[in-house]
Design an enzyme around this catalytic site. Structure first.
Site, mmCIF file in Angstrom:
data_model
loop_
_atom_site.group_PDB
_atom_site.id
_atom_site.type_symbol
_atom_site.label_atom_id
_atom_site.label_comp_id
_atom_site.label_asym_id
_atom_site.label_seq_id
_atom_site.Cartn_x
_atom_site.Cartn_y
_atom_site.Cartn_z
ATOM 1 N N ASP A 12 33.790 64.439 72.391
ATOM 2 C CA ASP A 12 34.811 63.595 71.786
ATOM 3 C C ASP A 12 36.175 64.230 72.049
ATOM 4 O O ASP A 12 36.275 65.426 72.345
ATOM 5 C CB ASP A 12 34.539 63.471 70.281
ATOM 6 C CG ASP A 12 35.367 62.393 69.631
ATOM 7 O OD1 ASP A 12 35.696 61.411 70.319
ATOM 8 O OD2 ASP A 12 35.691 62.522 68.440
ATOM 9 N N ASP A 14 39.460 63.466 69.967
ATOM 10 C CA ASP A 14 40.160 63.807 68.733
ATOM 11 C C ASP A 14 39.258 64.609 67.800
ATOM 12 O O ASP A 14 38.129 64.211 67.513
ATOM 13 C CB ASP A 14 40.632 62.530 68.038
ATOM 14 C CG ASP A 14 41.714 61.819 68.827
ATOM 15 O OD1 ASP A 14 42.806 62.403 68.985
ATOM 16 O OD2 ASP A 14 41.464 60.706 69.320
#
Length: 263
Positions: A12, A14
C-alpha cells in the site's frame, strides 16, 4: 519459514511509504534495497483520483523514486476488469482524471447516453447533478461499478466522504449494489500479479490496514505483513479472525532483509 526466492512485493502507499506528503522514515532505504536485489514490486492505492504520472510525482516530492510502471490504482484495476468483461464498451463516469484516463486508454467511450456501465470513483467535487444522473442511468439498466469501498478518507481539515459513502447513497435509491473493484476485493491483487507476471506463492502484501490490505492479500493467497506506521497498532490484529504472517513497525525494518523478509 522456508525461504521462497525471489520475492515479489505488493504494498500500500499511504501509511506504508508516505503520510500524505511526507515519507515514512526508512521507506527510501527499503525501496533502494528492492532495487539493489532486482525484486519486482507494485505500489497500491485505492484512490482513483490520480494517474500513475501524478502519483509518481507525488512520491518524488516525498523523496521516493517509484517508476510509473510500479504504481497500481483502483482506477487501473477497474479499467482492466471492464476491458475483460466488455471490451470497447461505454461508461458514465463520476470521477477524476485517474479514472477517466484509465478508461480512455482501454478504448472506452465515456457517455451519458445508454452506457454499459456507471463507474463511480473518488472525486473532491461530487455534484448533485452527476449523482442524480448516475442514479437514473442505473435505474435504466446500466451496470453499477465502484472503484473502491472506502467510506471515508483523511484530510488536513478532517474526514472526507469517499467512494463507498456515495455508492451507498446511489444503492439506497436504486436498490442496486455496486461491484467494488479495489481492496479488499482480491481482484485488485490478482490484476497486479498479472501486470507483474508474478505468482501468488512468492508474493507478499505489505499494508497498514487489517480490513483491506491484509484481508485482500490473504484472500489472494499471499504472505502478508502488517506495518504499524499507519492506521493499525499492535492490538489491531487481535480484533480480527485472521492474522498477518508478520507484524513490523515499518518498512524500514525490512531494509537489508528484502531477499528473506520472514527470516
Amino acid at each position: 519459514m522456508t525461504e521462497i526466492s525471489p520475492w515479489t512485493y505488493l504494498m500500500d502507499m499511504d501509511g506504508v511509504l508516505v503520510h500524505e506528503e511526507h515519507m515514512v522514515p526508512g521507506a527510501n532505504e527499503f525501496l533502494a534495497d528492492l532495487h539493489q536485489h532486482g525484486l519486482p514490486f507494485m505500489v497500491f492505492t485505492n484512490n482513483s483520483v490520480y494517474t500513475r504520472r501524478d502519483l509518481r510525482a507525488r512520491l518524488q516530492r516525498s523523496g521516493l523514486d517509484v517508476p510509473e510502471s510500479s504504481i497500481w490504482t483502483s482506477a487501473l484495476a477497474t479499467a482492466q476488469f471492464l476491458d475483460q468483461q466488455r471490451p470497447g464498451g461505454s461508461a458514465y463516469v463520476v470521477g477524476e482524471s485517474g479514472l477517466t484516463t484509465a478508461l480512455h486508454d482501454i478504448g472506452y467511450v465515456l457517455t451519458d447516453r445508454e452506457p454499459d456501465y456507471v463507474v463511480l470513483g473518488e472525486t473532491r467535487t461530487y455534484s448533485f447533478e452527476a449523482i442524480t444522473k448516475a442514479i437514473r442511468l442505473v435505474e435504466g439498466g446500466a451496470r453499477f461499478i465502484a472503484t473502491n469501498p472506502d467510506e471515508k478518507g483523511p484530510s488536513r481539515e478532517g474526514t472526507l466522504p469517499a467512494t463507498g459513502a456515495v455508492a451507498a447513497l446511489i444503492e439506497r435509491v436504486t436498490g442496486r449494489e455496486p461491484y467494488y473493484i479495489g481492496k479488499p476485493n482480491p481482484l485488485m491483487m490478482r490484476s497486479a500479479l498479472r501486470e507483474l507476471k508474478a505468482h501468488s506463492e512468492n508474493t507478499l502484501m505489505i499494508g497498514d490496514r487489517m480490513d483491506t490490505d491484509v484481508r485482500s492479500g490473504l484472500e489472494s493467497g499471499l504472505q502478508t505483513i502488517l506495518v504499524l506506521s499507519g492506521i493499525s497498532d499492535r492490538d489491531t490484529a487481535e480484533h480480527f479472525p485472521y492474522r498477518p504472517t508478520k507484524v513490523i513497525d515499518s518498512v524500514a525494518d525490512l531494509a537489508g532483509r528484502v531477499a528473506n523478509p520472514f527470516d
